[in-house]
Design a protein around this motif. Structure first.
Motif, PDB file in Angstrom:
ATOM      1  N   ASP A  44       0.838  -1.207   0.000  1.00 31.42           N
ATOM      2  CA  ASP A  44       0.000   0.000   0.000  1.00 31.42           C
ATOM      3  C   ASP A  44       0.869   1.252   0.000  1.00 31.42           C
ATOM      4  OD1 ASP A  44      -2.212  -1.572   0.141  1.00 31.42           O
ATOM      5  OD2 ASP A  44      -2.550  -1.308   2.284  1.00 31.42           O
ATOM      6  N   ILE A  45       1.918   1.238   0.839  1.00 31.14           N
ATOM      7  CA  ILE A  45       2.785   2.415   0.966  1.00 31.14           C
ATOM      8  C   ILE A  45       3.507   2.676  -0.355  1.00 31.14           C
ATOM      9  CG2 ILE A  45       4.892   3.244   2.093  1.00 31.14           C
ATOM     10  CD1 ILE A  45       3.807   1.917   4.665  1.00 31.14           C
ATOM     11  N   LYS A  46       4.057   1.607  -0.919  1.00 31.36           N
ATOM     12  CA  LYS A  46       4.780   1.760  -2.186  1.00 31.36           C
ATOM     13  C   LYS A  46       3.841   2.323  -3.260  1.00 31.36           C
ATOM     14  CE  LYS A  46       5.692  -1.528  -5.280  1.00 31.36           C
ATOM     15  NZ  LYS A  46       6.048  -2.883  -5.701  1.00 31.36           N
ATOM     16  N   GLN A  47       2.640   1.771  -3.322  1.00 30.80           N
ATOM     17  CA  GLN A  47       1.695   2.217  -4.344  1.00 30.80           C
ATOM     18  C   GLN A  47       1.238   3.643  -4.094  1.00 30.80           C
ATOM     19  OE1 GLN A  47      -1.355  -0.761  -4.361  1.00 30.80           O
ATOM     20  NE2 GLN A  47      -0.132  -2.213  -5.501  1.00 30.80           N
ATOM     21  N   GLY A  48       1.109   4.016  -2.802  1.00 34.15           N
ATOM     22  CA  GLY A  48       0.724   5.383  -2.465  1.00 34.15           C
ATOM     23  C   GLY A  48       1.743   6.376  -3.000  1.00 34.15           C
ATOM     24  N   VAL A  49       3.037   6.062  -2.790  1.00 36.80           N
ATOM     25  CA  VAL A  49       4.093   6.968  -3.250  1.00 36.80           C
ATOM     26  C   VAL A  49       4.116   7.021  -4.778  1.00 36.80           C
ATOM     27  CG1 VAL A  49       6.567   7.375  -3.257  1.00 36.80           C
ATOM     28  CG2 VAL A  49       5.459   6.594  -1.166  1.00 36.80           C
ATOM     29  N   LEU A  50       3.979   5.858  -5.406  1.00 37.92           N
ATOM     30  CA  LEU A  50       3.979   5.826  -6.877  1.00 37.92           C
ATOM     31  C   LEU A  50       2.809   6.633  -7.442  1.00 37.92           C
ATOM     32  CD1 LEU A  50       4.983   2.111  -7.456  1.00 37.92           C
ATOM     33  CD2 LEU A  50       6.261   4.096  -8.217  1.00 37.92           C
ATOM     34  N   THR A  51       1.660   6.539  -6.757  1.00 38.22           N
ATOM     35  CA  THR A  51       0.501   7.328  -7.203  1.00 38.22           C
ATOM     36  C   THR A  51       0.815   8.819  -7.107  1.00 38.22           C
ATOM     37  OG1 THR A  51      -0.830   5.597  -6.190  1.00 38.22           O
ATOM     38  CG2 THR A  51      -1.997   7.534  -6.944  1.00 38.22           C
ATOM     39  N   ALA A  52       1.448   9.211  -5.990  1.00 36.97           N
ATOM     40  CA  ALA A  52       1.782  10.623  -5.805  1.00 36.97           C
ATOM     41  C   ALA A  52       2.693  11.110  -6.926  1.00 36.97           C
ATOM     42  CB  ALA A  52       2.445  10.821  -4.443  1.00 36.97           C
ATOM     43  N   VAL A  53       3.694  10.297  -7.262  1.00 36.56           N
ATOM     44  CA  VAL A  53       4.641  10.700  -8.313  1.00 36.56           C
ATOM     45  C   VAL A  53       3.915  10.845  -9.651  1.00 36.56           C
ATOM     46  CG1 VAL A  53       6.628   9.906  -9.643  1.00 36.56           C
ATOM     47  CG2 VAL A  53       6.657   9.755  -7.155  1.00 36.56           C
ATOM     48  N   GLU A  54       2.999   9.927  -9.898  1.00 34.60           N
ATOM     49  CA  GLU A  54       2.224   9.959 -11.143  1.00 34.60           C
ATOM     50  C   GLU A  54       1.325  11.197 -11.198  1.00 34.60           C
ATOM     51  OE1 GLU A  54       2.401   7.470 -13.431  1.00 34.60           O
ATOM     52  OE2 GLU A  54       0.883   8.336 -14.768  1.00 34.60           O
ATOM     53  N   VAL A  55       0.629  11.462 -10.072  1.00 38.99           N
ATOM     54  CA  VAL A  55      -0.323  12.568 -10.044  1.00 38.99           C
ATOM     55  C   VAL A  55       0.405  13.906 -10.080  1.00 38.99           C
ATOM     56  CG1 VAL A  55      -2.018  13.736  -8.564  1.00 38.99           C
ATOM     57  CG2 VAL A  55      -2.149  11.279  -8.884  1.00 38.99           C
ATOM     58  N   PHE A  56       1.515  14.000  -9.371  1.00 40.93           N
ATOM     59  CA  PHE A  56       2.236  15.271  -9.284  1.00 40.93           C
ATOM     60  C   PHE A  56       2.794  15.679 -10.642  1.00 40.93           C
ATOM     61  CE2 PHE A  56       5.408  18.361  -8.139  1.00 40.93           C
ATOM     62  CZ  PHE A  56       4.863  18.977  -7.019  1.00 40.93           C
ATOM     63  N   GLY A  57       3.178  14.697 -11.416  1.00 44.05           N
ATOM     64  CA  GLY A  57       3.728  14.995 -12.731  1.00 44.05           C
ATOM     65  C   GLY A  57       5.151  15.505 -12.630  1.00 44.05           C
ATOM     66  N   PRO A  58       5.613  16.256 -13.639  1.00 44.11           N
ATOM     67  CA  PRO A  58       7.011  16.680 -13.629  1.00 44.11           C
ATOM     68  C   PRO A  58       7.317  17.651 -12.488  1.00 44.11           C
ATOM     69  CG  PRO A  58       5.809  17.573 -15.518  1.00 44.11           C
ATOM     70  CD  PRO A  58       4.882  16.663 -14.832  1.00 44.11           C
ATOM     71  N   VAL A  59       8.483  17.471 -11.875  1.00 39.23           N
ATOM     72  CA  VAL A  59       8.921  18.349 -10.794  1.00 39.23           C
ATOM     73  C   VAL A  59       9.877  19.370 -11.386  1.00 39.23           C
ATOM     74  CG1 VAL A  59      10.077  18.446  -8.556  1.00 39.23           C
ATOM     75  CG2 VAL A  59       8.700  16.460  -9.160  1.00 39.23           C
ATOM     76  N   LYS A  60       9.604  20.645 -11.125  1.00 36.76           N
ATOM     77  CA  LYS A  60      10.432  21.717 -11.674  1.00 36.76           C
ATOM     78  C   LYS A  60      11.879  21.545 -11.217  1.00 36.76           C
ATOM     79  CE  LYS A  60       9.112  25.815 -10.617  1.00 36.76           C
ATOM     80  NZ  LYS A  60       8.105  26.794 -10.287  1.00 36.76           N
ATOM     81  N   GLY A  61      12.803  21.642 -12.163  1.00 36.62           N
ATOM     82  CA  GLY A  61      14.213  21.526 -11.805  1.00 36.62           C
ATOM     83  C   GLY A  61      14.745  20.114 -11.970  1.00 36.62           C
ATOM     84  N   PHE A  62      13.854  19.181 -12.284  1.00 32.39           N
ATOM     85  CA  PHE A  62      14.306  17.800 -12.474  1.00 32.39           C
ATOM     86  C   PHE A  62      13.718  17.240 -13.757  1.00 32.39           C
ATOM     87  CE2 PHE A  62      14.694  18.521  -7.977  1.00 32.39           C
ATOM     88  CZ  PHE A  62      15.924  17.967  -7.682  1.00 32.39           C
ATOM     89  N   ASP A  63      14.502  16.416 -14.402  1.00 31.16           N
ATOM     90  CA  ASP A  63      14.024  15.833 -15.650  1.00 31.16           C
ATOM     91  C   ASP A  63      12.951  14.793 -15.421  1.00 31.16           C
ATOM     92  OD1 ASP A  63      15.390  17.321 -17.334  1.00 31.16           O
ATOM     93  OD2 ASP A  63      16.746  15.758 -18.075  1.00 31.16           O
ATOM     94  N   LYS A  64      13.242  13.928 -14.462  1.00 32.53           N
ATOM     95  CA  LYS A  64      12.236  12.905 -14.169  1.00 32.53           C
ATOM     96  C   LYS A  64      12.339  12.485 -12.711  1.00 32.53           C
ATOM     97  CE  LYS A  64      14.926   8.942 -15.638  1.00 32.53           C
ATOM     98  NZ  LYS A  64      14.999   7.635 -16.084  1.00 32.53           N
ATOM     99  N   VAL A  65      11.296  11.857 -12.248  1.00 36.53           N
ATOM    100  CA  VAL A  65      11.261  11.386 -10.871  1.00 36.53           C
ATOM    101  C   VAL A  65      11.299   9.869 -10.890  1.00 36.53           C
ATOM    102  CG1 VAL A  65      10.046  11.470  -8.677  1.00 36.53           C
ATOM    103  CG2 VAL A  65       9.834  13.361 -10.285  1.00 36.53           C
ATOM    104  N   GLU A  66      12.213   9.325 -10.122  1.00 37.75           N
ATOM    105  CA  GLU A  66      12.347   7.873 -10.083  1.00 37.75           C
ATOM    106  C   GLU A  66      12.042   7.405  -8.660  1.00 37.75           C
ATOM    107  OE1 GLU A  66      15.786   4.602 -10.954  1.00 37.75           O
ATOM    108  OE2 GLU A  66      16.177   6.650 -11.579  1.00 37.75           O
ATOM    109  N   VAL A  67      11.221   6.378  -8.547  1.00 33.63           N
ATOM    110  CA  VAL A  67      10.931   5.829  -7.223  1.00 33.63           C
ATOM    111  C   VAL A  67      11.746   4.552  -7.047  1.00 33.63           C
ATOM    112  CG1 VAL A  67       9.146   4.918  -5.699  1.00 33.63           C
ATOM    113  CG2 VAL A  67       8.617   6.803  -7.229  1.00 33.63           C
ATOM    114  N   LEU A  68      12.466   4.460  -5.929  1.00 34.63           N
ATOM    115  CA  LEU A  68      13.256   3.257  -5.650  1.00 34.63           C
ATOM    116  C   LEU A  68      12.623   2.513  -4.482  1.00 34.63           C
ATOM    117  CD1 LEU A  68      16.695   5.126  -5.489  1.00 34.63           C
ATOM    118  CD2 LEU A  68      15.767   4.018  -7.489  1.00 34.63           C
TER     119      LEU A  68
END
Lengths: 375, 306
Positions: A44-68
Motif C-alpha cells: 500500500d505504501i509503495k503504491q501510495g508513493v507511486l501514485t503521488a509521483v504519477e499525479v504530481f507529474g514533472p517536478v520543476k528543476g528535475f528531468d524525471k522522478v524515479e521511485v526506488l
C-alpha cells in the motif's frame, strides 16, 4: 558588436549551464515491508508513493522522478541494509518505513547522510524524540493513541478491568506500555492481565482462553492486522464476552475482509481525515491505477508524504536535506489526510477518534477530545 | 469460566493444534523414512493445499453449493486440495529429488531448500502477498461441555484428522502397497531385488505425505480464518520439531510428537507467561534429543542406514 557577442555568449553559457543542471533525476526511495506478514501494508505504501509521483507529474528543476522501492520487511537489520542501499544509489529523500522497529534503526544512516525521511506509518513516539531534524511523521503518535484509548475505556465504555495483548515489537509493546501508564494515572481502569503472542502466529486459542478465564471488561489487541483478523475470528468462536479494542495498524480493509462477521463490534483508534475533494479524487485515481476495490489506510499517508515531498522540493528548488527540511517544516501542506503542519519534532498535530465496525464497515464512533458521540 | 471449564477448553485447543502438527509431521517422517531426506518443501506444500482449499471453497460458496450441499462441498474442497498437492508432491520429487537419488545427501538437502524457496515465491507471485480470507462456513455455533465450547467446525476437523491418521495406519500395515512401502524404507536395494518397484513406492510416499499436509492446510484455514503464502514456515518448524521429537521415520512417532508439541505449547500459554511458549517447545525438543537422540518412538537404525 564584440560586446554584444560576448554578452550572447555569456547568456548561452548560463542557459546551457542551467539546462545541464536541470538534467537531473530526482530519486525518491521507499522503505516498506514488501515481503513477510506485513507485505500488504508495505505494498500500500509503495503504491501510495507511486501514485503521488504519477499525479504530481514533472517536478520543476528535475528531468524525471524515479521511485526506488526497497523492502524493509518489518525487520531492523533488513531496514538498515535497505536504507544504506538507498543512500548509495543516491536517493534524495526516503519515505518509510512501516514497522517502528524497522524505522528506528533505518533512521541512523539516513540522518547521518542528511536525507529527509518521512514515515507514513510508524507511530512509536520514540522516533521523533531523538532530535533528528530530517525526520517527519505523517500519522499521530502512539502516546496520543494510547491516551485516546484510555479515555474511551474510562469515559465511554466505563470499563473497570482491561487485559492487554501484544506481540512484543517496538510498536505493539510501546502501545501497551503507554496504555498501562495512562490507565495508572487515573486508576479507573485496572490492567488485570498482560499476555503476549509471537508475530506470525496463527493459533491464538490458548491465550484467548486464558483471557476468557480472567473475563475483563475490555481486551486491547495491540497487534498488526494479519494477527488481529485471525484473533478476532478465534475470539468469537470461543465466545469471549469482553469488548475488543485495537489500534491503527488493524484499521485496514483487510481486517473487514478476513474478519467478516466476527469483526463487527470491534473498536479501533485511527485519525479521521476530513472529507475533501482531493481525497475523493485520490481515491478514484488510486483505485483506477492499481485496480483495487478498497484502499489500505497507510496508502493515504504515503500519498500525502509523496505529494508533500515533491511540492517541497519544487518550492525549495533543491533536494538538499537542510533546505528541504526547512521548507517542509516552514510551510503548511494540503493533504488527503487533512492539513499537514509539523512541530519542531517533526510530528503533526493529529488526533485519533474511536471507530467501531458495524455491518462490516468502519464507522466513526466517539471523539476522545470532546467526549462526544460521532454517530 | 471456572477452572474445570478452563482446563477442558485448553485441552480441546491442545488436541486441535496437536492434530494439525501431527498431520504435517507425518509428511516429514514418511519421506524421511523412505529416502532419508528432510523435505523442506513440505511447509510450502501445506500452504499450497490451504490455497487450493480457499479457492475451491470460495468458488463453491459463490455458486451456492456451500448452503445447499454442505457436506459435499467440504468433501470436494478437501479432496481437491489433497489431490492437487499429491500431484505437486510427485512433481517436486520428480524434479528436485529423483535426479539426486544417488548423489550425496547434502545435495538433496540443498535441492529441497531450493524447492522450498521456489514454491514459496511462486505462491507469493500467484496469490499475492496479503492474507486470503477463508470462508467461515462452520460459523461460530458449537456445543458446550462443562462450560468449554467446542465448535462444530472443530469437531468435524478433529474427526477428519483421526480418520486420516487411522486410515494411514491401516494403509501402511494392512495393504500390499503399505507393505512395499515399509520394505522400501527398511532396505531399498533388497526390496528392489525382491521385485518391488521402489520408484513407484517413493512416488506414492510423495503423494500421501503432502496430501496429509494439504488437508492440514485446509483445516488451518477453516479454523484460524486466513491463509498467506508464508504461513507454512511456522507450522513447518513446529511440525519438523514434532517429527524429530517423535522419532523421525516413525509414523506413530510423528502423531505422538505433534500432540506433545501441541500440548506443551498450549499448556505453557495457559498456565505460565505466554511469551516463553516457543522457547519451551524447542527446549523440550533439545532435551529429548539429548536424552534419546533417535526420538521418543524412533528406532535406533539411523546409524545402520548411513
Amino acid at each position: 558588436m564584440k560586446k554584444i557577442l560576448i554578452g550572447v555568449f555569456c547568456l548561452c553559457l548560463v542557459c546551457g549551464f542551467t539546462a545541464l543542471a536541470a538534467a537531473e533525476t530526482l530519486k525518491v526511495g521507499t522503505l516498506s515491508p514488501l515481503t513477510g506478514p506485513y507485505a500488504q501494508d508495505g505494498t500500500d505504501i509503495k503504491q501510495g508513493v507511486l501514485t503521488a509521483v504519477e499525479v504530481f507529474g514533472p517536478v520543476k528543476g528535475f528531468d524525471k522522478v524515479e521511485v526506488l522501492p526497497e523492502d524493509s520487511a518489518c525487520d531492523g537489520g533488513k531496514a538498515t541494509m535497505a536504507a544504506n542501499k538507498l543512500i548509495n544509489s543516491g536517493a534524495n529523500a526516503v519515505i518509510g518505513a512501516y514497522c517502528s522497529s524497522a524505522t528506528e534503526p533505518a533512521q541512523i544512516p539516513l540522518m547521518e547522510a542528511a536525507i529527509v525521511q518521512i514515515t507514513p506509518a510508524s507511530t512509536n513516539e520514540r522516533l521523533t524524540s531523538k532530535g533528528y531534524k530530517y525526520f517527519f511523521r505523517m500519522p499521530p503518535r502512539d502516546d496520543v493513541q494510547a491516551w485516546s484509548t484510555v479515555q474511551f475505556l474510562e469515559k465511554k465504555l466505563k470499563a473497570k478491568t482491561l487485559a492487554l495483548l501484544d506481540d512484543k515489537q517496538t510498536y505493539t509493546a510501546g502501545l501497551t506500555e503507554n496504555i498501562k501508564k495512562f490507565a495508572a494515572e487515573n486508576d479507573i481502569v485496572k490492567v488485570v492481565a498482560h499476555e503476549h503472542i509471537a508475530p506470525g502466529d496463527s493459533d491464538f486459542t490458548a491465550v484467548l482462553t486464558k483471557l476468557k478465564k480472567v473475563n475483563p471488561d475490555a481486551i486491547y489487541m495491540s497487534v498488526y492486522q494479519p494477527e488481529g483478523s485471525k484473533m478476532i475470528i478465534q475470539a468469537r468462536k470461543l465466545a469471549l464476552e469482553s469488548d475488543f479494542i485495537t489500534n491503527d495498524a488493524v484499521f485496514h480493509p483487510k481486517f473487514l475482509e478476513v474478519g467478516g462477521d466476527s469483526a463487527n463490534g470491534v473498536y479501533l483508534t485511527f485519525a479521521k481525515a476530513p472529507e475533501s475533494d482531493v481525497r475523493t479524487k485520490f481515491e478514484e485515481t488510486y483505485k483506477k491505477m492499481w485496480n483495487v476495490e478498497s484502499i489500505g489506510s497507510y496508502a493515504y499517508y504515503a500519498y500525502d508524504a509523496g505529494m508533500m515531498l515533491l511540492g517541497a522540493i519544487e518550492k525549495a528548488g533543491t533536494a538538499d536535506g537542510d533546505k528541504l527540511q526547512e521548507t517542509i517544516r516552514g510551510n503548511e501542506w494540503e493533504g488527503v489526510t487533512g492539513l499537514i503542519e509539523f512541530d519542531e519534532n517533526g510530528d503533526r498535530k493529529l488526533a485519533h477518534i474511536v471507530w467501531v465496525v458495524e455491518n462490516n464497515e468502519f464507522v466513526p464512533y466517539w471523539d476522545p477530545l470532546t467526549g462526544k458521540d460521532l454517530k | 469460566m471456572d477452572t474445570k471449564a478452563f482446563i477442558i477448553q485448553q485441552m480441546v485447543n491442545a488436541i486441535f493444534l496437536g492434530s494439525i502438527y501431527s498431520l504435517i509431521a507425518l509428511g516429514y517422517t514418511m519421506v524421511y523414512g523412505i529416502i532419508e531426506l528432510i523435505n523442506f518443501a513440505h511447509g510450502e506444500l501445506f500452504t499450497a493445499g490451504a490455497f487450493i482449499g480457499v479457492i475451491v471453497l470460495s468458488f463453491l460458496q459463490q455458486i451456492g453449493w456451500v448452503d445447499s450441499h454442505f457436506v459435499l462441498s467440504l468433501f470436494i474442497t478437501f479432496s481437491m486440495a489433497m489431490i492437487y498437492v499429491a500431484v505437486l508432491g510427485v512433481a517436486v520429487e520428480h524434479i528436485a529429488y529423483k535426479p539426486l537419488r544417488k548423489a550425496s545427501r547434502l545435495s538433496a538437502l540443498l535441492s529441497a531448500l531450493g524447492m522450498s524457496i521456489f514454491l514459496s515465491n511462486g505462491m507469493m507471485l500467484a496469490q499475492g502477498v496479503s492474507d486470503r480470507a477463508y470462508p467461515q462456513v462452520f460459523g461460530n455455533a458449537g456445543i458446550e461441555i462443562f462450560g468449554a465450547i467446542i465448535t462444530y467446525g472443530q469437531i468435524f476437523i478433529l474427526l477428519l484428522a483421526i480418520v486420516l491418521m487411522v486410515g494411514l495406519q491401516i494403509f501402511v500395515h494392512r495393504t500390499k502397497l503399505g507393505k512395499a512401502m515399509r520394505a522400501t524404507a527398511q532396505n531399498k536395494s533388497m526390496s528392489r531385488m525382491l521385485g518391488i518397484n521402489t520408484d513407484r513406492t517413493i512416488r506414492l510416499t510423495f503423494m500421501i505425505g503432502p496430501a496429509l499436509g494439504a488437508a492440514a492446510g485446509v483445516m488451518v484455514g477453516l479454523s484460524y480464518g486466513a491463509v498467506r503464502f508464508d504461513m507454512g514456515f511456522i507450522f513447518m518448524i513446529k511440525a519438523f520439531a514434532a517429527a524429530i521429537l517423535g522419532g523421525i521415520g516413525s509414523i506413530p512417532g510423528a502423531m505422538l510428537g505433534g500432540m506433545i508439541i501441541g500440548f506443551v505449547e498450549v499448556s505453557w500459554t495457559a498456565f505460565l507467561p505466554s511469551e516463553w511458549k516457543d522457547v519451551t517447545t524447542f527446549t523440550i525438543l533439545i532435551l529429548v534429543l539429548y536424552l534419546k537422540p533417535s526420538g521418543i518412538l524412533g528406532e535406533d537404525v539411523a546409524e545402520a542406514r548411513v
